[in-house]
Design an enzyme around this catalytic site. Structure first.
Site, short mmCIF file in Angstrom:
data_model
loop_
_atom_site.label_atom_id
_atom_site.label_comp_id
_atom_site.label_asym_id
_atom_site.label_seq_id
_atom_site.Cartn_x
_atom_site.Cartn_y
_atom_site.Cartn_z
N ARG A 17 0.84 -1.26 -0.07
CA ARG A 17 0.10 0.05 -0.03
C ARG A 17 1.07 1.10 0.18
O ARG A 17 2.22 1.19 0.19
CB ARG A 17 -0.85 -0.09 1.24
CG ARG A 17 -1.96 -0.87 1.15
CD ARG A 17 -2.94 -1.02 2.44
NE ARG A 17 -2.27 -1.31 3.53
CZ ARG A 17 -2.15 -0.53 4.64
NH1 ARG A 17 -2.64 0.69 4.82
NH2 ARG A 17 -1.43 -1.02 5.86
N SER A 152 11.77 9.97 6.76
CA SER A 152 10.75 11.03 6.91
C SER A 152 11.16 12.32 7.16
O SER A 152 12.51 12.36 7.91
CB SER A 152 9.67 10.71 7.83
OG SER A 152 8.93 11.39 8.22
N TYR A 165 7.92 8.06 16.87
CA TYR A 165 7.76 7.86 15.45
C TYR A 165 9.04 8.89 14.85
O TYR A 165 9.70 8.34 14.07
CB TYR A 165 6.70 8.29 14.45
CG TYR A 165 6.51 8.46 13.27
CD1 TYR A 165 6.38 7.37 12.54
CD2 TYR A 165 6.88 9.51 12.54
CE1 TYR A 165 6.61 7.18 11.09
CE2 TYR A 165 6.87 9.52 11.14
CZ TYR A 165 6.73 8.53 10.22
OH TYR A 165 6.74 8.45 8.91
N1 LIG Z 1 2.56 9.21 4.20
C1 LIG Z 1 3.52 10.12 4.75
O1 LIG Z 1 3.07 11.12 4.59
C2 LIG Z 1 4.96 9.73 4.78
C3 LIG Z 1 5.85 10.74 5.21
C4 LIG Z 1 7.04 10.41 5.56
C5 LIG Z 1 7.38 9.17 5.67
N2 LIG Z 1 6.66 8.08 5.49
C6 LIG Z 1 6.94 6.84 5.61
O2 LIG Z 1 6.86 6.15 4.17
C7 LIG Z 1 6.59 4.69 4.52
C8 LIG Z 1 5.44 4.23 4.02
O3 LIG Z 1 4.27 4.85 4.36
P1 LIG Z 1 2.80 4.96 3.95
O4 LIG Z 1 2.35 6.29 4.07
O5 LIG Z 1 2.62 4.58 2.47
O6 LIG Z 1 2.07 3.93 4.91
P2 LIG Z 1 0.85 3.26 4.66
O7 LIG Z 1 -0.08 3.87 3.72
O8 LIG Z 1 0.26 3.02 6.23
O9 LIG Z 1 1.42 1.83 3.94
C9 LIG Z 1 2.24 0.99 4.82
C10 LIG Z 1 2.88 -0.06 4.28
O10 LIG Z 1 3.78 -0.81 5.22
C11 LIG Z 1 3.18 -2.14 5.32
N3 LIG Z 1 3.71 -2.68 6.86
C12 LIG Z 1 3.24 -1.85 7.98
N4 LIG Z 1 3.82 -2.56 8.96
C13 LIG Z 1 4.82 -3.44 8.47
C14 LIG Z 1 5.42 -4.32 9.24
N5 LIG Z 1 5.55 -4.71 10.38
N6 LIG Z 1 6.14 -5.49 8.45
C15 LIG Z 1 5.92 -5.23 6.89
N7 LIG Z 1 5.23 -4.48 6.44
C16 LIG Z 1 4.64 -3.50 7.26
C17 LIG Z 1 1.87 -2.31 5.16
O11 LIG Z 1 1.30 -3.72 4.91
P3 LIG Z 1 -0.07 -4.19 4.83
O12 LIG Z 1 -0.87 -3.61 3.55
O13 LIG Z 1 0.20 -5.47 4.97
O14 LIG Z 1 -0.80 -3.47 5.99
C18 LIG Z 1 1.80 -1.19 3.89
O15 LIG Z 1 2.17 -1.60 2.79
C19 LIG Z 1 6.62 4.55 6.06
O16 LIG Z 1 8.07 4.15 6.52
C20 LIG Z 1 6.34 5.85 6.49
O17 LIG Z 1 6.83 6.25 7.93
C21 LIG Z 1 5.08 8.11 5.21
#
Ligand SMILES: NC(=O)c1ccc[n+]([C@@H]2O[C@H](COP(=O)([O-])OP(=O)(O)OC[C@H]3O[C@@H](n4cnc5c(N)ncnc54)[C@H](OP(=O)(O)O)[C@@H]3O)[C@@H](O)[C@H]2O)c1
Length: 261
Positions: A17, A152, A165
């Site tokens: 995702r 991040s 976080y």
């Molecule tokens: N969105 C933002 O604004 C933002 C900003 C800065 C950094 N980030 C970073 O970018 C990364 C992705 O974030 P996102 O926004 O795409 O998050 P998201 O939409 O919540 O998606 C999270 C993804 O990580 C997987 N996941 C969660 N826990 C896991 C675990 N224990 N083992 C393996 N896979 C796991 C989920 O798998 P499932 O589908 O199976 O649940 C999903 O594919 C993260 O590291 C987040 O901290 C995000």
């Protein structure tokens, strides 16, 4: 006579995702064979793999909780048995703080799960992958495997409602520096991508808050980031566009990191 190029192989953690999905899909479209790791959403991972295959690429779905070190060997073996040695690890999987709230009330339970998933897991997965990459480059110096970690803007921005976080992301910056230094003699470059505010499930609950902040000029580029913005940075790295850079931080944040007056 034209020689068929070897398949380039990537493992994307949390590829089911959000940002990971964007990265996995873009790599697949660029001809990479992709290991799509997921934690609980097998359906979402299968969608990503199906999209990659529909575009003519190769993908395998790999279940595993990144915070659980015992699954790492199977993850690496799963992708390598399917496609061959790993050319690219993308440490993307991550979770937010378990309960947003006052720093003075933050709990060790949230701290432990966030740090296990966002830091301890990637640290030891990177170590395992690095050992395999070192062996490989010793046997094949032409191989140029790489490691990318998605941290991040929280690596340097204090958000007192989610201290665990922020700590996990700040530490990922050092993870990148450490592995970049250790692996450079082996021809393995290591990068950190720092996303800003990206439209995914993770930011769903705070969408209205950020809509208002972005409209008010929080970021010089006044729009939400998209998973594809991060995917493009990964593609640039993956396609050898930064060969003389390692330990490099790439901000993909609409200019959020600029000091402004
Ligand atoms: N969105 C933002 O604004 C933002 C900003 C800065 C950094 N980030 C970073 O970018 C990364 C992705 O974030 P996102 O926004 O795409 O998050 P998201 O939409 O919540 O998606 C999270 C993804 O990580 C997987 N996941 C969660 N826990 C896991 C675990 N224990 N083992 C393996 N896979 C796991 C989920 O798998 P499932 O589908 O199976 O649940 C999903 O594919 C993260 O590291 C987040 O901290 C995000």
């Amino acid at each position: 006579m034209s020689q068929q190029a070897a398949t380039r192989v990537a493992l994307v953690t949390g590829g089911s995702r959000g940002i990971g999905r964007g990265i996995a899909t873009a790599l697949g479209a660029a001809g990479w064979a992709v290991g799509v790791n997921y934690h609980s959403r097998a359906d979402a991972a299968e969608e990503v793999a199906a999209a990659i295959r529909a575009a003519g690429g190769q993908a395998v779905c790999l279940q595993g909780d990144i915070g659980d070190l015992d699954c790492h060997a199977a993850l690496l073996a799963g992708v390598q048995e399917a496609f061959g040695p790993l050319d690219l690890l993308v440490n993307n999987a991550g979770i937010g703080t378990q309960v947003r709230g006052d720093l003075l009330e933050a709990t060790p339970e949230s701290f432990d799960v966030v740090l296990a998933t966002n830091l301890r897991g990637p640290y030891f997965l990177t170590q395992r992958v690095a050992r395999a990459m070192v062996e490989r480059t010793a046997a094949d110096p032409a191989a140029r495997p790489k490691i990318v970690t998605v941290s991040s803007m929280s690596a340097y921005t204090a958000s007192t409602s989610r201290g665990d976080y922020c700590l996990s992301k700040a530490a990922l910056a050092m993870l990148t520096a450490l592995f970049a230094d250790r692996l450079a003699p082996h021809g393995i470059n290591v990068y950190e991508i720092r996303p800003g505010i990206i439209a995914t499930d993770m930011t769903g609950p705070v969408r209205e808050k950020y809509d208002a902040l972005i409209a008010d000029g929080l970021t010089p580029i006044r729009r939400w980031g998209q998973p594809d913005d991060i995917a493009r940075a990964v593609l640039a790295i993956a396609s050898e566009m930064l060969p003389f850079s390692t330990g490099q931080v790439i901000d993909v944040d609409g200019g959020f990191h600029l000091r402004r007056l």
